[in-house]
Design a protein around this motif. Structure first.
Motif, PDB file in Angstrom:
ATOM      1  N   ALA A   1       0.831  -1.212   0.000  1.00 26.72           N
ATOM      2  CA  ALA A   1       0.000   0.000   0.000  1.00 26.72           C
ATOM      3  C   ALA A   1       0.859   1.253   0.000  1.00 26.72           C
ATOM      4  N   GLU A   2       1.967   1.230   0.741  1.00 26.80           N
ATOM      5  CA  GLU A   2       2.828   2.405   0.818  1.00 26.80           C
ATOM      6  C   GLU A   2       3.570   2.646  -0.496  1.00 26.80           C
ATOM      7  N   ILE A   3       3.887   1.588  -1.224  1.00 26.87           N
ATOM      8  CA  ILE A   3       4.503   1.750  -2.550  1.00 26.87           C
ATOM      9  C   ILE A   3       3.540   2.478  -3.487  1.00 26.87           C
TER      10      ILE A   3
ATOM     11  N   LEU B   1      -0.575 -12.385  -3.987  1.00 23.46           N
ATOM     12  CA  LEU B   1      -0.715 -11.261  -4.915  1.00 23.46           C
ATOM     13  C   LEU B   1      -0.159  -9.961  -4.348  1.00 23.46           C
ATOM     14  N   ARG B   2      -0.286  -9.778  -3.030  1.00 21.28           N
ATOM     15  CA  ARG B   2       0.159  -8.527  -2.413  1.00 21.28           C
ATOM     16  C   ARG B   2       1.630  -8.635  -2.017  1.00 21.28           C
ATOM     17  N   GLN B   3       2.485  -8.568  -3.025  1.00 18.84           N
ATOM     18  CA  GLN B   3       3.929  -8.584  -2.817  1.00 18.84           C
ATOM     19  C   GLN B   3       4.529  -7.281  -3.326  1.00 18.84           C
ATOM     20  N   THR B   4       5.573  -6.837  -2.655  1.00 17.82           N
ATOM     21  CA  THR B   4       6.167  -5.548  -3.010  1.00 17.82           C
ATOM     22  C   THR B   4       6.743  -5.562  -4.429  1.00 17.82           C
ATOM     23  N   LEU B   5       7.266  -6.706  -4.865  1.00 14.61           N
ATOM     24  CA  LEU B   5       7.814  -6.787  -6.222  1.00 14.61           C
ATOM     25  C   LEU B   5       6.719  -6.556  -7.249  1.00 14.61           C
TER      26      LEU B   5
END
Length: 368
Positions: A72-74, A148-152
């Protein structure tokens, strides 16, 4: 001389019957445009200054925690960057209006400033879409969210959004140019579409569909399912979760802000399209479109100022990062003050030691 109507500053489009974007033959009333010349530039300067400061602050806070950003922050960081770059181009528009739509910055900057606005327009809106999808995965599809919720994936999605915005800005890069408008004796930065060109119609349909309708559908779908999930969760619990209430309010605020800021501009763009296909009388609507687009587009840009307040400052995790940055800076300042104090004590001790005179104790026997 009659006041000059806006030259593609609002909707990045051009009227198919001339090089001017809105009313084809009737110039606006001078009193109306004097109000535009007086009110809009100060508004743009204030909007740009506050928006740049707020988005710069958000980017600075995230930069200090760049190694531990969540998905979310990205997206929030990407949104702040898009809004920051979009606001960088607005002061040129303010000066453009102050000069009564005379562009004095050259053809290259004409293309750069306006394509920058278009790129960040789409990037900002679709970043909001990605934020809505991320919240949907986190609160509704919790099992899918694990992989699915990965920073990459979030970083790849942000890169794709920028490429998508660049692709959609190509018509602006190609057709935007500085041109002398003989009718109004001004050199303006316009979208130079030839008579009967389908580019304007395609451009406005793209703005309505890709720039509003499709993102709105995704945001409404995600928000509606999140609200239902939160309502069910509240019914199943014996106590009321305050965090769920805050999340629900935030979702409503997202939808309301999106509609209030971009709705009027998109409605007027749609009316302009209907005039081009002769569903509505173009002459009847020309004055409304000319003035309405000027007002609505800068209302839409207000979204770039409110986004950091809504998405960042309302989040408890962002506030924790701000507090952490403040405490770190305070500790560093204390450490610096302590080191300075210690150096001062050592320096004082050394100076006092050097000032001591040696005392010789004379033995009585030595005096005999």
């Amino acid at each position: 001389m009659e006041s000059l109507p806006p030259v593609s500053t609002a909707s990045w489009s051009d009227n198919s019957s001339s090089f001017l974007p809105f009313g084809p033959s009737v110039a606006p009333h001078s009193t109306d445009w004097e109000t535009i010349y007086t009110v809009v530039p100060p508004y743009i300067f204030i909007l740009s200054l506050l928006g740049l400061l707020l988005n710069c602050f958000v980017l600075a806070v995230f930069a200090t925690h760049k190694d531990c950003l969540t998905v979310a922050e990205i997206y929030l960081c990407n949104l702040a960057l898009a809004d920051f770059l979009l606001l960088c181009g607005l002061p040129f528009w303010a000066m453009y209006i102050l000069n009564h739509f005379n562009w004095s910055y050259g053809d290259a900057l004409c293309k750069l400033v306006n394509s920058n606005v278009v790129i960040n327009f789409y990037t900002s809106i679709y970043t909001l879409v990605m934020i809505s999808i991320d919240r949907y995965l986190a609160l509704v599809k919790t099992m899918m969210a694990r992989w699915l919720r990965q920073t990459l994936y979030a970083k790849i999605a942000c890169f794709v959004l920028w490429m998508f915005g660049l692709l959609l800005s190509l018509p602006t890069i190609i057709h935007r140019k500085v041109k002398f408008i003989e009718e109004y004796n001004t050199t303006s930065c316009i979208l130079d579409y030839t008579y009967g060109s389908p580019w304007k119609l395609a451009h406005q349909i793209m703005l309505n569909v890709l720039g509003f309708a499709l993102p709105l559908l995704v945001i409404v779908f995600s928000s509606w399912n999140i609200i239902k999930a939160l309502a069910q969760r509240t019914e199943n619990l014996t106590f009321h979760d305050f965090n769920d209430t805050k999340a629900t309010v935030l979702i409503y605020a997202v939808m309301l802000l999106f509609l209030l800021c971009w709705g009027p501009f998109q409605v007027l763009t749609f009316i302009d399209t209907l005039c081009d296909v002769e569903v509505l009388d173009g002459e009847l609507w020309s004055q409304t479109l000319s003035l309405g687009d000027q007002v609505s587009v800068y209302l839409a840009f207000l979204n770039s100022l409110l986004n950091p307040l809504l998405y960042a400052f309302s989040g408890q995790y962002f506030r924790r990062k701000v507090i952490a940055v403040y405490r770190r800076a305070r500790q560093q300042r204390r450490g610096s003050d302590m080191a300075t104090h210690q150096r001062s004590l050592v320096s004082t001790f050394v100076n006092r030691t050097e000032q001591l005179q040696p005392v010789v104790i004379v033995n009585a026997k030595d005096q005999i």
